[in-house]
Design a protein around this motif. Structure first.
Motif, mmCIF file in Angstrom:
data_model
loop_
_atom_site.group_PDB
_atom_site.id
_atom_site.type_symbol
_atom_site.label_atom_id
_atom_site.label_comp_id
_atom_site.label_asym_id
_atom_site.label_seq_id
_atom_site.Cartn_x
_atom_site.Cartn_y
_atom_site.Cartn_z
ATOM 1 N N GLU A 108 4.306 -0.519 -3.015
ATOM 2 C CA GLU A 108 3.388 -1.414 -3.725
ATOM 3 C C GLU A 108 4.219 -2.485 -4.418
ATOM 4 N N ARG A 109 4.011 -3.747 -4.076
ATOM 5 C CA ARG A 109 4.822 -4.833 -4.618
ATOM 6 C C ARG A 109 4.065 -5.529 -5.745
ATOM 7 N N ASP B 42 8.145 3.953 0.260
ATOM 8 C CA ASP B 42 6.881 3.903 0.989
ATOM 9 C C ASP B 42 5.764 3.508 0.036
ATOM 10 N N ALA B 43 4.541 3.654 0.468
ATOM 11 C CA ALA B 43 3.394 3.185 -0.314
ATOM 12 C C ALA B 43 3.241 3.914 -1.645
ATOM 13 N N LYS C 249 15.809 6.744 -2.273
ATOM 14 C CA LYS C 249 14.404 6.351 -2.353
ATOM 15 C C LYS C 249 13.918 6.470 -3.796
ATOM 16 N N THR D 103 8.566 -7.494 3.532
ATOM 17 C CA THR D 103 8.440 -6.363 4.452
ATOM 18 C C THR D 103 8.403 -5.015 3.742
ATOM 19 N N ALA D 104 8.477 -5.020 2.423
ATOM 20 C CA ALA D 104 8.513 -3.759 1.679
ATOM 21 C C ALA D 104 7.223 -2.960 1.899
ATOM 22 N N LYS D 105 7.378 -1.662 2.093
ATOM 23 C CA LYS D 105 6.226 -0.778 2.257
ATOM 24 C C LYS D 105 5.694 -0.290 0.914
ATOM 25 N N SER E 92 14.491 -0.185 0.875
ATOM 26 C CA SER E 92 14.413 0.019 2.325
ATOM 27 C C SER E 92 13.778 1.349 2.709
ATOM 28 N N LYS E 93 13.900 2.378 1.868
ATOM 29 C CA LYS E 93 13.324 3.685 2.185
ATOM 30 C C LYS E 93 12.061 3.993 1.380
#
Length: 448
Positions: free
Chosen positions: A236-237, A212-213, A177, A232-234, A209-210
């Motif tokens: 911040e993109r 988060d926000a 992560k 689908t990424a959690k 994949s692991k």
């Protein structure tokens, strides 16, 4: 499985080389019961190292009997999952990690990770250089540094580890992560390993994949595959693009990160259109780490890139010189040519492999003189004439460099980007690039 739980666990290290030896060395320190297996014959140095460790070794094949009692496999990224040993392990539910997962679980340091089909090495190196200007201790790991598990042992909480990750490595992670990650681009590659583009893309997408926000994911706004996979990424993109439709972009020749002006593109030491995208990605990746604008600007003005990949050699009598010897095909050279706005003296040519050179014509907007050398030298001169561009055919590198200085003026770019393999005159593209650099230093230095 936590690192603390490895004591007395039976672990199979599959493959030797740097990552395998590093993994075995670390696992022994944790108290694991380690077997090292290589389907071939390890190097003499690897064998000597393994003899100093408390491990069992099996070389020459992958017998299924190795799986008896095994609770974890740490495999070399390049070994395909389709070999019978790994297929049997998956059927038995044995976890299969790559060394990156082992490294991640062994440290409390934070990770900054980069993947993509192209530009990983340059971007990773630039990110490392930028982060070194901050307050945190920074380490470089992976294919362009030392094995990740080695570096992880040197890093402590609060440190940063910058790592370039291949699809092979990413297939063997479970909990990895990063706090900041980049997915630069996606184009068909390694299909013999992955089977199809979809599987290859999914492997790359494991980088986030692991997350988060709380994490930052940097993606290429102009790459449809990357944008689709990252929906689908959690995390911040944030996007980058040479256009004005992204968080990091170029406007009126100025690099902007979230509307903050960083540096004019013309002042970048790193040349090539693809490298501009790498710069945008790197700046977005490092933004949370509070590197001063002055420090960022200094790095961007001096960082010449990775050897032989649009590498900035320096300025000689007013000419900026770039070594792109690794560009052995049209696509790579088109990217290099498109990255400059100043007049270009383009050195090109090499092994004759019958490639169609006409697509390069559209990338020659700023080329004012072509210098052809090697077996394809005349063909590149013919291409230049078709584009109404002056050309000279030379026999070897020193002559080509001498002509480049003669026909150029202060403010021009001298670029070696052969769009051809090197084997007509050199053993490797590195040898070709090094000869170019020596010739530039000799000719350009004498002209000062």
């Amino acid at each position: 499985m936590k690192i603390s739980e490895l004591d007395k666990k039976k672990v199979l290290v599959l493959g030797t080389a740097k990552s395998g030896i590093a993994a075995a060395t670390y696992l022994v320190k944790t108290g694991a019961v380690v077997t090292v297996n290589d389907g071939g014959t390890p190097s003499e140095n690897d064998v000597k190292t393994l003899e100093t460790l408390d491990v069992e070794t099996v070389f020459g094949s992958h017998p299924l009997s190795l799986l008896e009692g095994i609770e974890l496999i740490v495999k070399n990224p390049g070994i395909p999952y389709q070999i019978p040993l790994l297929e049997a392990a998956m059927e038995q539910g044995i976890p299969i990690w790559t060394e990156v997962e082992l490294a991640y679980r062994s440290t409390e340091a934070d990770w900054v990770a980069i993947t993509g089909s192209n530009g990983k090495t340059t971007t990773t190196t630039l990110v490392h250089e930028l982060l070194k200007r901050g307050s945190k201790r920074v380490h470089l790991a992976g294919n362009i540094g030392f094995p990740a598990v080695e570096i992880a042992q040197q890093a402590t909480a609060g440190d940063l580890i910058v790592i370039e990750l291949s699809s092979f490595q990413l297939m063997g992670i479970e909990t990895f992560k990063p706090v900041s990650a980049a997915f630069l681009n996606l184009s068909p590659a390694h299909l013999d390993y992955h089977g199809d583009v979809a599987s290859y893309g999914e492997a790359k997408a494991r980088i986030f994949s692991k997350m988060d926000a709380s994490g930052r994911l940097v993606v290429n706004a102009d790459d449809k595959g990357v944008m689709r996979l990252s929906e689908t990424a959690k995390a911040e993109r944030l996007t980058f693009s040479r256009q004005q439709n992204a968080y990091a972009h170029v406007e009126d020749g100025m690099i902007l990160i979230d509307q903050t002006a960083i540096l004019p593109v013309s002042e970048l030491a790193l040349g090539g259109g693809h490298n501009l995208e790498n710069v945008l990605a790197a700046l977005t990746l490092i933004e949370p780490f509070d590197i001063s604008l002055e420090a960022v600007q200094e790095v961007l003005r001096t960082f010449g890139g990775v050897a032989h990949r649009t590498e900035y050699i320096g300025e000689f009598v007013g000419r900026k010189v770039y070594n792109d010897s690794k560009a052995t095909n049209n696509v790579a050279t088109e990217a290099a040519l498109s990255g400059f706005q100043s007049p270009i003296i383009w050195l090109c040519g090499g092994l004759e492999r019958g490639a169609d050179l006409t697509p390069l014509g559209s990338a020659m907007t700023h080329v004012k003189h072509v210098i052809g050398l090697g077996e394809t030298g005349q063909r590149f001169a013919d291409l230049a004439h078709d584009q109404n561009v002056a050309a000279t055919v030379t026999r070897e590198m020193e002559e080509a460099v001498s002509v480049a200085f003669d026909v150029s003026e202060p403010g021009d770019i001298i670029l070696l980007s052969p769009a051809s393999a090197s084997w007509d005159q050199y053993k490797t593209y590195e040898e070709r690039g090094e000869h170019f650099i020596r010739s530039v230093q000799k000719t350009g230095g004498a002209a000062k």
